[in-house]
Motif scaffolding. Structure first.
Motif, PDB file in Angstrom:
ATOM      1  N   VAL A 153       0.844  -1.199   0.000  1.00  0.00           N
ATOM      2  CA  VAL A 153       0.000   0.000   0.000  1.00  0.00           C
ATOM      3  C   VAL A 153       0.878   1.249   0.000  1.00  0.00           C
ATOM      4  N   PHE A 154       1.886   1.245   0.835  1.00  0.00           N
ATOM      5  CA  PHE A 154       2.811   2.370   0.918  1.00  0.00           C
ATOM      6  C   PHE A 154       3.442   2.658  -0.440  1.00  0.00           C
ATOM      7  N   GLU A 155       3.908   1.615  -1.108  1.00  0.00           N
ATOM      8  CA  GLU A 155       4.548   1.771  -2.415  1.00  0.00           C
ATOM      9  C   GLU A 155       3.585   2.381  -3.425  1.00  0.00           C
ATOM     10  N   ARG A 156       2.342   1.927  -3.393  1.00  0.00           N
ATOM     11  CA  ARG A 156       1.377   2.449  -4.367  1.00  0.00           C
ATOM     12  C   ARG A 156       1.065   3.921  -4.106  1.00  0.00           C
ATOM     13  N   VAL A 157       0.896   4.272  -2.828  1.00  0.00           N
ATOM     14  CA  VAL A 157       0.600   5.665  -2.497  1.00  0.00           C
ATOM     15  C   VAL A 157       1.775   6.560  -2.884  1.00  0.00           C
ATOM     16  N   PHE A 186       3.580  18.795  -4.824  1.00  0.00           N
ATOM     17  CA  PHE A 186       4.004  18.084  -3.620  1.00  0.00           C
ATOM     18  C   PHE A 186       3.168  18.507  -2.418  1.00  0.00           C
ATOM     19  N   LEU A 187       2.954  19.806  -2.260  1.00  0.00           N
ATOM     20  CA  LEU A 187       2.176  20.297  -1.118  1.00  0.00           C
ATOM     21  C   LEU A 187       0.724  19.845  -1.197  1.00  0.00           C
ATOM     22  N   GLY A 188       0.224  19.647  -2.410  1.00  0.00           N
ATOM     23  CA  GLY A 188      -1.120  19.091  -2.556  1.00  0.00           C
ATOM     24  C   GLY A 188      -1.164  17.634  -2.142  1.00  0.00           C
ATOM     25  N   VAL A 189      -0.132  16.888  -2.515  1.00  0.00           N
ATOM     26  CA  VAL A 189      -0.066  15.462  -2.192  1.00  0.00           C
ATOM     27  C   VAL A 189      -0.030  15.224  -0.689  1.00  0.00           C
ATOM     28  N   VAL A 190       0.809  15.979   0.035  1.00  0.00           N
ATOM     29  CA  VAL A 190       0.970  15.723   1.471  1.00  0.00           C
ATOM     30  C   VAL A 190      -0.267  16.076   2.276  1.00  0.00           C
ATOM     31  N   GLN A 191      -1.221  16.760   1.656  1.00  0.00           N
ATOM     32  CA  GLN A 191      -2.470  17.060   2.354  1.00  0.00           C
ATOM     33  C   GLN A 191      -3.549  16.007   2.103  1.00  0.00           C
ATOM     34  N   GLU A 192      -3.278  15.061   1.205  1.00  0.00           N
ATOM     35  CA  GLU A 192      -4.235  13.993   0.955  1.00  0.00           C
ATOM     36  C   GLU A 192      -4.297  13.068   2.169  1.00  0.00           C
ATOM     37  N   PRO A 193      -5.494  12.680   2.610  1.00  0.00           N
ATOM     38  CA  PRO A 193      -5.621  11.832   3.805  1.00  0.00           C
ATOM     39  C   PRO A 193      -4.817  10.540   3.726  1.00  0.00           C
ATOM     40  N   ARG A 194      -4.819   9.850   2.580  1.00  0.00           N
ATOM     41  CA  ARG A 194      -4.115   8.573   2.506  1.00  0.00           C
ATOM     42  C   ARG A 194      -2.606   8.766   2.569  1.00  0.00           C
ATOM     43  N   TYR A 195      -2.096   9.829   1.952  1.00  0.00           N
ATOM     44  CA  TYR A 195      -0.652  10.081   2.011  1.00  0.00           C
ATOM     45  C   TYR A 195      -0.251  10.497   3.424  1.00  0.00           C
ATOM     46  N   ARG A 196      -1.056  11.343   4.014  1.00  0.00           N
ATOM     47  CA  ARG A 196      -0.753  11.827   5.357  1.00  0.00           C
ATOM     48  C   ARG A 196      -0.713  10.666   6.362  1.00  0.00           C
ATOM     49  N   ARG A 197      -1.697   9.796   6.296  1.00  0.00           N
ATOM     50  CA  ARG A 197      -1.767   8.693   7.265  1.00  0.00           C
ATOM     51  C   ARG A 197      -0.752   7.595   6.959  1.00  0.00           C
ATOM     52  N   ILE A 198      -0.737   7.113   5.705  1.00  0.00           N
ATOM     53  CA  ILE A 198       0.059   5.935   5.369  1.00  0.00           C
ATOM     54  C   ILE A 198       1.542   6.239   5.237  1.00  0.00           C
ATOM     55  N   VAL A 199       1.867   7.316   4.556  1.00  0.00           N
ATOM     56  CA  VAL A 199       3.281   7.613   4.307  1.00  0.00           C
ATOM     57  C   VAL A 199       3.925   8.356   5.470  1.00  0.00           C
ATOM     58  N   ILE A 200       3.311   9.449   5.881  1.00  0.00           N
ATOM     59  CA  ILE A 200       3.956  10.305   6.875  1.00  0.00           C
ATOM     60  C   ILE A 200       3.751   9.815   8.307  1.00  0.00           C
ATOM     61  N   GLN A 201       2.507   9.487   8.663  1.00  0.00           N
ATOM     62  CA  GLN A 201       2.243   9.117  10.052  1.00  0.00           C
ATOM     63  C   GLN A 201       2.621   7.672  10.371  1.00  0.00           C
ATOM     64  N   GLU A 202       2.248   6.741   9.496  1.00  0.00           N
ATOM     65  CA  GLU A 202       2.450   5.327   9.798  1.00  0.00           C
ATOM     66  C   GLU A 202       3.747   4.756   9.225  1.00  0.00           C
ATOM     67  N   GLY A 203       4.182   5.281   8.089  1.00  0.00           N
ATOM     68  CA  GLY A 203       5.310   4.692   7.378  1.00  0.00           C
ATOM     69  C   GLY A 203       6.564   4.460   8.196  1.00  0.00           C
ATOM     70  N   PRO A 204       7.108   5.487   8.868  1.00  0.00           N
ATOM     71  CA  PRO A 204       8.354   5.298   9.612  1.00  0.00           C
ATOM     72  C   PRO A 204       8.259   4.226  10.698  1.00  0.00           C
ATOM     73  N   ALA A 205       7.124   4.183  11.409  1.00  0.00           N
ATOM     74  CA  ALA A 205       6.972   3.226  12.509  1.00  0.00           C
ATOM     75  C   ALA A 205       6.791   1.797  12.001  1.00  0.00           C
ATOM     76  N   VAL A 206       6.011   1.630  10.945  1.00  0.00           N
ATOM     77  CA  VAL A 206       5.714   0.280  10.443  1.00  0.00           C
ATOM     78  C   VAL A 206       6.896  -0.298   9.664  1.00  0.00           C
ATOM     79  N   LEU A 207       7.496   0.518   8.811  1.00  0.00           N
ATOM     80  CA  LEU A 207       8.582   0.023   7.958  1.00  0.00           C
ATOM     81  C   LEU A 207       9.952   0.118   8.619  1.00  0.00           C
ATOM     82  N   GLY A 208      10.084   0.962   9.611  1.00  0.00           N
ATOM     83  CA  GLY A 208      11.402   1.256  10.158  1.00  0.00           C
ATOM     84  C   GLY A 208      12.008   2.410   9.375  1.00  0.00           C
ATOM     85  N   TYR A 209      12.824   3.224  10.048  1.00  0.00           N
ATOM     86  CA  TYR A 209      13.309   4.455   9.428  1.00  0.00           C
ATOM     87  C   TYR A 209      14.077   4.200   8.138  1.00  0.00           C
ATOM     88  N   GLU A 210      15.004   3.231   8.151  1.00  0.00           N
ATOM     89  CA  GLU A 210      15.840   2.999   6.970  1.00  0.00           C
ATOM     90  C   GLU A 210      15.014   2.541   5.776  1.00  0.00           C
TER      91      GLU A 210
END
Length: 232
Positions: free
Chosen positions: A79-83, A112-136
């Motif tokens: 999901v992350f990759e697709r978003v 870019f600024l439009g993308v980061v305001q999208e709910p799915r990008y905000r939740r999946i990439v920015i909020q959840e991504g680092p914790a679920v995937l690990g920082y690296e």
């Protein structure tokens, strides 16, 4: 009016010429799992989304899920990759057709600024991504999908001046801007007022671009970056 169930939101995947019925069914199943997972991860978050809810929404068995994914984290990564890929394509689309480097940079920034305001990008990439995937792993995936756009913009801006910069220095500029954009995206996503935060980012980066434009138009040379040895 009641909200439609997740399963009703799963699109049918069109048949692929040359593919067997089994292959088409497998592709349809995988697409349905990713579609439903994306919606549930966006709405409820990773921790609060169960595999049972995902397979129920996709109308498949857990066996079918494990045929395609090793578990919930692997499904999240898909999901992350697709978003991220969708975001990269949106930015790339905004860049096309701009010959002027400053207009190109502005168009890319606004996309870019439009993308980061999208709910799915905000939740999946920015909020959840680092914790679920690990920082690296998170940075690796983010760089794979969006760094090329940043590099294209930076190379276009640098080419506007009378500067002959080698590939290594262009990469350095791009990585600095990439880091700045990632940080800006996080600040916009987490801001109480994302629209105002995005406007602030656009203004701040606009100042930086204006500085580069002034340097380019005045013919000022950039510092050499050469290491100067000093005597003790």
């Amino acid at each position: 009016m009641s909200k439609p169930s997740v399963s009703k939101l799963v699109p049918r995947v069109p048949g692929v010429p040359g593919a067997s019925r089994r292959q088409q069914y497998s592709a349809s199943t995988k697409r349905a799992l990713v579609d439903v997972a994306e919606e549930l991860f966006t709405e409820n978050g990773y921790a609060a989304t169960s595999l049972d809810a995902i397979v129920a929404g996709a109308q498949v068995t857990k066996g079918a899920l494990y045929h395609h994914f090793s578990g919930k984290q692997a499904l999240f990564e898909a999901v992350f990759e697709r978003v991220e890929d969708d975001a990269a394509r949106a930015i790339q689309k905004a860049l096309k057709g701009h010959r002027d480097p400053w207009e190109k940079a502005q168009a890319g920034l606004q996309a870019f600024l439009g993308v980061v305001q999208e709910p799915r990008y905000r939740r999946i990439v920015i909020q959840e991504g680092p914790a679920v995937l690990g920082y690296e792993r998170y940075r690796e995936q983010e760089e794979r999908s969006t760094f090329a756009n940043v590099l294209e913009i930076v190379q276009s801006v640098l080419a506007a001046g009378r500067w002959e910069l080698d590939e290594a220095l262009q990469q350095t500029f791009a990585r600095i801007f990439f880091g700045a954009m990632s940080s800006a995206g996080e600040s916009v996503s987490s801001a109480p007022d994302p629209i105002q935060a995005a406007a602030n980012v656009e203004t701040a980066i606009g100042f930086i671009l204006a500085g580069f434009q002034a340097l380019a138009e005045s013919g000022v040379e950039l510092p050499s970056g050469e290491v100067v040895e000093t005597l003790d």
